[in-house]
Design a protein around this motif. Structure first.
Motif, PDB file in Angstrom:
ATOM      1  N   ILE A 134       0.863  -1.174   0.000  1.00  0.00           N
ATOM      2  CA  ILE A 134       0.000   0.000   0.000  1.00  0.00           C
ATOM      3  C   ILE A 134       0.901   1.225   0.000  1.00  0.00           C
ATOM      4  O   ILE A 134       1.866   1.292   0.772  1.00  0.00           O
ATOM      5  CB  ILE A 134      -0.895   0.023   1.260  1.00  0.00           C
ATOM      6  CG1 ILE A 134      -1.793  -1.208   1.291  1.00  0.00           C
ATOM      7  CG2 ILE A 134      -1.711   1.305   1.332  1.00  0.00           C
ATOM      8  CD1 ILE A 134      -2.467  -1.407   2.636  1.00  0.00           C
ATOM      9  N   HIS A 135       0.565   2.182  -0.830  1.00  0.00           N
ATOM     10  CA  HIS A 135       1.304   3.434  -0.845  1.00  0.00           C
ATOM     11  C   HIS A 135       0.509   4.461  -0.045  1.00  0.00           C
ATOM     12  O   HIS A 135      -0.560   4.897  -0.470  1.00  0.00           O
ATOM     13  CB  HIS A 135       1.500   3.907  -2.282  1.00  0.00           C
ATOM     14  CG  HIS A 135       2.300   5.158  -2.385  1.00  0.00           C
ATOM     15  ND1 HIS A 135       2.370   5.893  -3.532  1.00  0.00           N
ATOM     16  CD2 HIS A 135       3.072   5.823  -1.494  1.00  0.00           C
ATOM     17  CE1 HIS A 135       3.132   6.947  -3.344  1.00  0.00           C
ATOM     18  NE2 HIS A 135       3.561   6.926  -2.106  1.00  0.00           N
ATOM     19  N   VAL A 136       1.018   4.797   1.135  1.00  0.00           N
ATOM     20  CA  VAL A 136       0.421   5.862   1.944  1.00  0.00           C
ATOM     21  C   VAL A 136       1.054   7.153   1.439  1.00  0.00           C
ATOM     22  O   VAL A 136       2.247   7.374   1.619  1.00  0.00           O
ATOM     23  CB  VAL A 136       0.698   5.647   3.451  1.00  0.00           C
ATOM     24  CG1 VAL A 136       0.163   6.814   4.268  1.00  0.00           C
ATOM     25  CG2 VAL A 136       0.099   4.336   3.918  1.00  0.00           C
ATOM     26  N   ARG A 137       0.268   7.972   0.791  1.00  0.00           N
ATOM     27  CA  ARG A 137       0.811   9.178   0.153  1.00  0.00           C
ATOM     28  C   ARG A 137       1.102  10.295   1.141  1.00  0.00           C
ATOM     29  O   ARG A 137       2.059  11.029   0.981  1.00  0.00           O
ATOM     30  CB  ARG A 137      -0.146   9.679  -0.915  1.00  0.00           C
ATOM     31  CG  ARG A 137      -0.272   8.701  -2.054  1.00  0.00           C
ATOM     32  CD  ARG A 137      -1.016   9.274  -3.239  1.00  0.00           C
ATOM     33  NE  ARG A 137      -1.150   8.254  -4.263  1.00  0.00           N
ATOM     34  CZ  ARG A 137      -0.211   7.966  -5.136  1.00  0.00           C
ATOM     35  NH1 ARG A 137       0.929   8.609  -5.110  1.00  0.00           N
ATOM     36  NH2 ARG A 137      -0.389   7.027  -6.036  1.00  0.00           N
ATOM     37  N   SER A 138       0.265  10.421   2.147  1.00  0.00           N
ATOM     38  CA  SER A 138       0.460  11.513   3.094  1.00  0.00           C
ATOM     39  C   SER A 138       0.067  11.058   4.489  1.00  0.00           C
ATOM     40  O   SER A 138      -1.077  11.191   4.894  1.00  0.00           O
ATOM     41  CB  SER A 138      -0.377  12.732   2.667  1.00  0.00           C
ATOM     42  OG  SER A 138      -0.115  13.811   3.532  1.00  0.00           O
ATOM     43  N   GLY A 139       1.037  10.513   5.214  1.00  0.00           N
ATOM     44  CA  GLY A 139       0.805  10.091   6.588  1.00  0.00           C
ATOM     45  C   GLY A 139       1.010  11.254   7.534  1.00  0.00           C
ATOM     46  O   GLY A 139       0.979  12.427   7.139  1.00  0.00           O
ATOM     47  N   LYS A 140       1.234  10.949   8.784  1.00  0.00           N
ATOM     48  CA  LYS A 140       1.468  11.988   9.785  1.00  0.00           C
ATOM     49  C   LYS A 140       2.698  12.796   9.381  1.00  0.00           C
ATOM     50  O   LYS A 140       3.714  12.235   8.964  1.00  0.00           O
ATOM     51  CB  LYS A 140       1.674  11.334  11.150  1.00  0.00           C
ATOM     52  CG  LYS A 140       1.621  12.309  12.297  1.00  0.00           C
ATOM     53  CD  LYS A 140       1.609  11.554  13.610  1.00  0.00           C
ATOM     54  CE  LYS A 140       1.484  12.488  14.780  1.00  0.00           C
ATOM     55  NZ  LYS A 140       1.437  11.745  16.045  1.00  0.00           N
ATOM     56  N   GLY A 141       2.607  14.087   9.494  1.00  0.00           N
ATOM     57  CA  GLY A 141       3.709  14.956   9.079  1.00  0.00           C
ATOM     58  C   GLY A 141       3.857  15.019   7.568  1.00  0.00           C
ATOM     59  O   GLY A 141       4.906  15.372   7.051  1.00  0.00           O
ATOM     60  N   ARG A 142       2.795  14.627   6.859  1.00  0.00           N
ATOM     61  CA  ARG A 142       2.765  14.612   5.386  1.00  0.00           C
ATOM     62  C   ARG A 142       3.829  13.716   4.780  1.00  0.00           C
ATOM     63  O   ARG A 142       4.285  13.942   3.658  1.00  0.00           O
ATOM     64  CB  ARG A 142       2.888  16.030   4.830  1.00  0.00           C
ATOM     65  CG  ARG A 142       1.732  16.912   5.201  1.00  0.00           C
ATOM     66  CD  ARG A 142       1.796  18.222   4.456  1.00  0.00           C
ATOM     67  NE  ARG A 142       0.813  19.125   5.011  1.00  0.00           N
ATOM     68  CZ  ARG A 142       0.973  20.421   5.079  1.00  0.00           C
ATOM     69  NH1 ARG A 142       2.058  20.981   4.617  1.00  0.00           N
ATOM     70  NH2 ARG A 142       0.038  21.176   5.596  1.00  0.00           N
ATOM     71  N   LYS A 143       4.243  12.706   5.525  1.00  0.00           N
ATOM     72  CA  LYS A 143       5.256  11.778   5.027  1.00  0.00           C
ATOM     73  C   LYS A 143       4.582  10.584   4.375  1.00  0.00           C
ATOM     74  O   LYS A 143       3.628  10.030   4.893  1.00  0.00           O
ATOM     75  CB  LYS A 143       6.143  11.297   6.175  1.00  0.00           C
ATOM     76  CG  LYS A 143       6.979  12.391   6.792  1.00  0.00           C
ATOM     77  CD  LYS A 143       7.808  11.856   7.923  1.00  0.00           C
ATOM     78  CE  LYS A 143       8.550  12.987   8.623  1.00  0.00           C
ATOM     79  NZ  LYS A 143       9.202  12.535   9.834  1.00  0.00           N
ATOM     80  N   GLY A 144       5.121  10.178   3.232  1.00  0.00           N
ATOM     81  CA  GLY A 144       4.626   9.003   2.544  1.00  0.00           C
ATOM     82  C   GLY A 144       5.442   7.779   2.940  1.00  0.00           C
ATOM     83  O   GLY A 144       6.550   7.894   3.465  1.00  0.00           O
ATOM     84  N   ARG A 145       4.874   6.606   2.702  1.00  0.00           N
ATOM     85  CA  ARG A 145       5.596   5.358   2.947  1.00  0.00           C
ATOM     86  C   ARG A 145       4.906   4.227   2.203  1.00  0.00           C
ATOM     87  O   ARG A 145       3.763   4.347   1.790  1.00  0.00           O
ATOM     88  CB  ARG A 145       5.695   5.048   4.438  1.00  0.00           C
ATOM     89  CG  ARG A 145       4.388   4.652   5.111  1.00  0.00           C
ATOM     90  CD  ARG A 145       4.593   4.458   6.621  1.00  0.00           C
ATOM     91  NE  ARG A 145       3.443   3.905   7.285  1.00  0.00           N
ATOM     92  CZ  ARG A 145       2.340   4.547   7.630  1.00  0.00           C
ATOM     93  NH1 ARG A 145       2.226   5.826   7.349  1.00  0.00           N
ATOM     94  NH2 ARG A 145       1.351   3.931   8.251  1.00  0.00           N
ATOM     95  N   ILE A 146       5.620   3.143   2.038  1.00  0.00           N
ATOM     96  CA  ILE A 146       5.069   1.927   1.462  1.00  0.00           C
ATOM     97  C   ILE A 146       4.872   0.946   2.617  1.00  0.00           C
ATOM     98  O   ILE A 146       5.776   0.738   3.425  1.00  0.00           O
ATOM     99  CB  ILE A 146       6.017   1.311   0.411  1.00  0.00           C
ATOM    100  CG1 ILE A 146       6.289   2.303  -0.724  1.00  0.00           C
ATOM    101  CG2 ILE A 146       5.464  -0.005  -0.118  1.00  0.00           C
ATOM    102  CD1 ILE A 146       5.077   2.672  -1.547  1.00  0.00           C
ATOM    103  N   VAL A 147       3.688   0.348   2.693  1.00  0.00           N
ATOM    104  CA  VAL A 147       3.343  -0.567   3.775  1.00  0.00           C
ATOM    105  C   VAL A 147       3.051  -1.934   3.173  1.00  0.00           C
ATOM    106  O   VAL A 147       2.330  -2.044   2.177  1.00  0.00           O
ATOM    107  CB  VAL A 147       2.099  -0.044   4.538  1.00  0.00           C
ATOM    108  CG1 VAL A 147       1.680  -1.006   5.634  1.00  0.00           C
ATOM    109  CG2 VAL A 147       2.375   1.339   5.127  1.00  0.00           C
ATOM    110  N   ALA A 148       3.597  -2.966   3.790  1.00  0.00           N
ATOM    111  CA  ALA A 148       3.352  -4.334   3.336  1.00  0.00           C
ATOM    112  C   ALA A 148       1.959  -4.794   3.761  1.00  0.00           C
ATOM    113  O   ALA A 148       1.449  -4.376   4.794  1.00  0.00           O
ATOM    114  CB  ALA A 148       4.410  -5.271   3.917  1.00  0.00           C
TER     115      ALA A 148
END
Length: 169
Positions: free
Chosen positions: A41-55
């Motif tokens: 899953i591509h989280v485009r804007s998490g906390k602090g507007r940071k993106g990440r890839i989640v398994a």
């Protein structure tokens, strides 16, 4: 609980309890962010507007396929030309209050008290730390800026956690 949840509710539960997404991250997902074949899953804007890839877990990938078949663009409509969700969004509701209402109904049907969405993140963090024993990897999965956040609030290790490791000393 899952036996009493509809497709969207199950999918949302897996997103918070397996992927460890914050509720705002889950509700912001678009279909292009979710790749069940690659299990990510591509989280485009998490906390602090940071993106990440989640398994993704296998269960989450299965729930994704089911939800996509029913609600993604090209899927069925309601018979009156209306789509179940906006064309690009994963969920038919976009705010936390509405998500809480729907999930609360499912928990009530199951006879289980709803403790909020954060309980799913806590479950994901705790289970991952117990399984992989790596605070850094769990912190990355949950989108924590600091490993200390994971260590303090999400990872509950058993009191006798080191028992097996120390048995051969």
């Amino acid at each position: 609980m899952l036996d009493h949840a509809d497709t969207h509710e199950k999918f949302l539960l897996f997103l918070v309890a397996h992927a460890g997404l914050r509720i705002s991250e889950a509700l912001a997902l678009e279909w292009t962010d979710v790749d069940e074949a690659a299990k990510r899953i591509h989280v485009r804007s998490g906390k602090g507007r940071k993106g990440r890839i989640v398994a993704m877990s296998t269960s989450l990938a299965r729930a994704t396929r089911h939800c996509r078949a029913l609600y993604a663009p090209g899927g069925p409509d309601h018979g009156d030309g209306r789509r179940a969700t906006p064309p690009t969004r994963v969920f038919r509701y976009g705010d936390v209050k509405t998500a809480r209402y729907h999930l609360g109904k499912a928990f009530k049907r199951a006879g289980v008290p709803f403790r909020g969405f954060h309980a799913g993140r806590k479950y994901a963090g705790t289970r991952l730390v117990q399984q992989i024993r790596d605070f850094g990897r769990v912190a990355a999965h949950l989108g924590h800026a600091s490993v200390d956040t994971t260590r303090r609030g999400y990872a509950q290790l058993a009191a006798d956690d080191l028992k097996d490791d120390l048995s051969s000393w």
